[in-house]
Design a protein around this motif. Structure first.
Motif, PDB file in Angstrom:
ATOM      1  N   THR A 110       0.840  -1.204   0.000  1.00 10.23           N
ATOM      2  CA  THR A 110       0.000   0.000   0.000  1.00 10.23           C
ATOM      3  C   THR A 110       0.865   1.240   0.000  1.00 10.23           C
ATOM      4  O   THR A 110       1.891   1.308   0.693  1.00 10.23           O
ATOM      5  N   THR A 112       0.643   5.622   0.168  1.00  8.00           N
ATOM      6  CA  THR A 112      -0.147   6.817   0.448  1.00  8.00           C
ATOM      7  C   THR A 112       0.614   8.027  -0.063  1.00  8.00           C
ATOM      8  O   THR A 112       1.778   8.243   0.309  1.00  8.00           O
ATOM      9  N   GLN A 140      -3.020   3.842 -14.682  1.00  6.47           N
ATOM     10  CA  GLN A 140      -4.142   3.572 -13.786  1.00  6.47           C
ATOM     11  C   GLN A 140      -4.308   4.782 -12.858  1.00  6.47           C
ATOM     12  O   GLN A 140      -3.316   5.332 -12.370  1.00  6.47           O
ATOM     13  N   ARG A 142      -6.286   7.087  -9.659  1.00  6.15           N
ATOM     14  CA  ARG A 142      -6.991   7.062  -8.368  1.00  6.15           C
ATOM     15  C   ARG A 142      -7.099   8.511  -7.891  1.00  6.15           C
ATOM     16  O   ARG A 142      -6.107   9.249  -7.871  1.00  6.15           O
ATOM     17  N   ARG A 150      -4.765   7.216  -1.254  1.00 13.17           N
ATOM     18  CA  ARG A 150      -4.211   5.945  -0.788  1.00 13.17           C
ATOM     19  C   ARG A 150      -4.595   4.856  -1.786  1.00 13.17           C
ATOM     20  O   ARG A 150      -5.745   4.765  -2.216  1.00 13.17           O
ATOM     21  N   GLU A 151      -3.615   4.021  -2.154  1.00 12.54           N
ATOM     22  CA  GLU A 151      -3.857   2.938  -3.114  1.00 12.54           C
ATOM     23  C   GLU A 151      -3.070   1.711  -2.677  1.00 12.54           C
ATOM     24  O   GLU A 151      -1.965   1.818  -2.121  1.00 12.54           O
ATOM     25  N   GLN A 152      -3.638   0.516  -2.920  1.00 13.82           N
ATOM     26  CA  GLN A 152      -2.983  -0.723  -2.521  1.00 13.82           C
ATOM     27  C   GLN A 152      -2.954  -1.703  -3.699  1.00 13.82           C
ATOM     28  O   GLN A 152      -3.520  -1.440  -4.754  1.00 13.82           O
TER      29      GLN A 152
END
Length: 351
Positions: A110, A112, A140, A142, A150-152
């Protein structure tokens, strides 16, 4: 006049840029631009000092933002006639600046991403994160509220490219949807900042390189040896070797320079011996049958077993035997090395 298309951009409430299509709207006429941030009856119009040009024609103006309300006026070249005018709220045309002080925080798979919060209208901004690995063709995306996203799901074995920007919300805050320029692209792998994704290849030591090259060379030599053996077998089976005649007949080429007649004249005894050794099987069978018929006869001496002539048997004189060998009687049969030779008056034997 109110329907004229113009592009209005307020760069983070600092500078205004207004452009128009000169050739389409004003038929390639040079126009002048005036603006004012004053309100009320006593407006102070300011002429444009920084024009944007399109093929040497004025197509826009760049000036400082000085208030929330802006009035603009497009006039002819000497400013005596107004061609277009408009009044607007500058906060509806804000194009945000790129995010500042961007930070990346990694925790296993993850990440952030955060940036500094703008001083004004942070609620009108959204932070957009885009990323891709070197195995991805498309970015991609977000998006989250300013100023953290925040991406995981990131693979620790892959290198990723990241970029971020701020978007101005529309129509809540802007009439036109504007986004900031992208912040500088960064490269990360498992929480480690890299100069580029080409650096994620682990360098091999010199020993590993030498061993790999040596093994590759040995493998190639082995394969070539196997292919060579296979090729020799195939070539021998398809194209068998043709013997060179110069070895069985070395004296023909060395002594007589390939002259066959001269070689035959000096090697008649060799030809005769060759003919005798390679006599047809039928002649050999006939000779063997005659030898079996003569087994009951008296044993002759070594010389008599080879040549037996009537004249030589009656006369023990060696001279007479020699003459009898040279001039055999008519229709005389002479055994020679196991063969029976039928001779007449026209034949002679040389020893």
């Amino acid at each position: 006049k109110d329907a004229i298309n113009m592009t209005i951009i307020n760069f983070n409430t600092e500078k205004m840029q207004i452009t128009w299509a000169t050739r389409e709207l004003f038929h390639n006429q040079n126009v002048s631009f005036f603006y004012t941030f004053s309100e009320g009856k006593h407006k102070v119009w300011k002429p444009c000092t920084t024009y944007l040009l399109d093929q040497n024609y004025n197509s826009g103006c760049l000036f400082k933002t000085e208030g929330p309300t802006l009035a603009i006026s497009v006039r002819n070249s000497n400013g005596s006639e107004e061609l277009f005018s408009k009044k607007l709220k500058v906060d509806f045309y804000i194009k945000p600046s790129p995010p500042e002080n961007v930070t990346f925080f990694w925790e296993e798979d993850t990440v952030t991403v955060s940036c500094n919060k703008p001083k004004r209208s942070a609620h009108c901004l959204r932070l957009e994160l885009q990323y891709k690995s070197k195995f991805d063709k498309e970015w991609q995306s977000r998006t989250a509220k300013c100023c953290s996203v925040r991406e995981q799901g990131f693979d620790s074995r892959k290198c990723y490219s990241f970029r971020v920007r701020l978007n101005r919300r529309a129509p809540q805050c802007n009439i036109v949807y504007y986004s900031s320029d992208w912040e500088a692209e960064t490269f990360w792998m498992n929480g480690t900042l890299l100069d580029s994704c080409d650096d994620d290849v682990t360098p091999h030591s010199e020993t590993e390189i030498v061993l790999s090259c040596s093994l590759a060379i040995l493998l190639m030599m082995l394969i070539l040896s196997i292919l060579l053996c296979k090729w020799q077998r195939v070539r021998m089976s398809v194209l068998p070797a043709i013997p060179d005649p110069k070895y069985p007949f070395a004296d023909l080429f060395n002594d007589h320079n390939g002259n066959l007649q001269e070689w035959l004249d000096k090697n008649d005894h060799v030809v005769l011996q060759t003919e005798l050794e390679y006599e047809e099987p039928e002649s050999i069978t006939e000779a063997e049958s005659q030898q079996e018929d003569g087994k009951n006869s008296e044993k002759l001496g070594p010389l008599e077993k080879i040549f037996t002539f009537p004249g030589a048997a009656e006369n023990n004189d060696s001279k007479a035997a020699e003459i009898a060998c040279l001039i055999p009687a008519s229709s005389t049969t002479a055994p020679f090395a196991g063969f029976s030779i039928l001779m007449n008056d026209d034949m002679y034997v040389m020893l």
